[in-house]
Design a protein around this motif. Structure first.
Motif: not given
Length: 271
Positions: A77-78, A125, A104, A102, A216, A106, A129, A133, A136
């Motif tokens: 998780k980002i 971004l 993401l 992943v 997320s 934002p 990235l 992902a 999103l």
């Protein structure tokens, strides 16, 4: 016991309601071991972000590679990244691990209204990235910035915004509709092929700090447990709804308090 492991790459919230702290709580509550890479330190509480201390891109990469070389990471998780140099560092590091899903998120603005991503970092971004992902998870203001159009005011405009995002970004998108208001909190989920409306009752509470981080992180936890993306998203949304429903039994801070990550485990608020 071979416990599923997820990694959160995000900022630290000293108030404990969002960021790394929320991610670890959500993942733990859902039966997943949480590893972490800290991208920034924030002096933050339920009312404001007092200051932000960024972590160097080199050290962020060191954290990522060190975690991956030892732990069996099943999902990432980002969250908060801060600026373009951090975004590029995270993207470069994650390219070494292309088979890991992943999530993401934002993160651009805190619940208090304080900016958490520099405006000039939006292109980084989008370009660096988003291609990495799996899914999103923007809210409406974030999605509007990414798509380069105005924020939706109703579900019809929300669907139009999703169409714009589908043209610009990766294969799956969870567009969160919480900012629309109303009795229902409707999200739109595009799984790469079709769009599904995920509706749930709106929970009236001021204690909503960390909702985006929690959702997320919960999706990443589901992916780490080998759920399908649809199952991970719907399970995470159900978890967040219950965490919001239990938020008012907590008394944390004088502003927007946190959601109740451990609603299924605590019989009563801990004093």
């Amino acid at each position: 016991m071979a416990v599923p492991i997820a990694l959160t790459i995000a900022g630290s919230d000293s108030g404990g309601g969002a960021g790394i702290q929320a991610d670890i709580k959500a993942m733990s509550a859902l039966g997943v071991y949480a590893a972490s890479v800290i991208t920034a330190l924030t002096a933050q509480n339920t009312r404001k972000v007092q200051s932000i201390f960024p972590v160097s891109p080199d050290f962020i990469q060191d954290q990522i590679h060190t975690v991956f070389e030892d732990l069996n990471i099943r999902a990432v998780k980002i969250g908060m990244l801060g600026d373009s140099t951090v975004i590029e560092a995270v993207a470069e590091a994650l390219r070494h691990y292309p088979v890991i899903p992943v999530v993401l998120d934002p993160v651009m603005v805190a619940k208090s209204g304080d900016k958490l991503l520099q405006p000039e970092a939006i292109d980084s971004l989008r370009d660096k990235l988003l291609p990495l992902a799996t899914v999103l998870t923007p809210n409406l203001p974030e999605a509007a910035v990414l798509a380069g159009q105005k924020e939706p005011r109703n579900l019809v405009e929300m669907k139009e915004l999703l169409e714009k995002l589908k043209q610009k970004n990766g294969p799956a998108i969870l567009l969160k509709g919480g900012h629309l208001g109303g009795a229902s909190s409707d999200d739109l989920f595009f799984d790469g092929q079709e769009t599904i409306c995920l509706a749930s009752p709106r929970i009236e509470t001021k204690n909503s700090h960390g909702t985006g981080c929690t959702l997320s992180a919960a999706i990443a936890a589901g992916l780490a447990r080998n759920l399908s993306l649809y199952e991970a998203v719907t399970t995470a949304k159900e978890y967040l709804t219950k965490a919001l429903s239990g938020a008012d039994c907590l008394s944390v801070g004088k502003g927007h308090g946190p959601v109740h990550h451990f609603h299924a485990f605590w019989e009563s608020p801990q004093q």
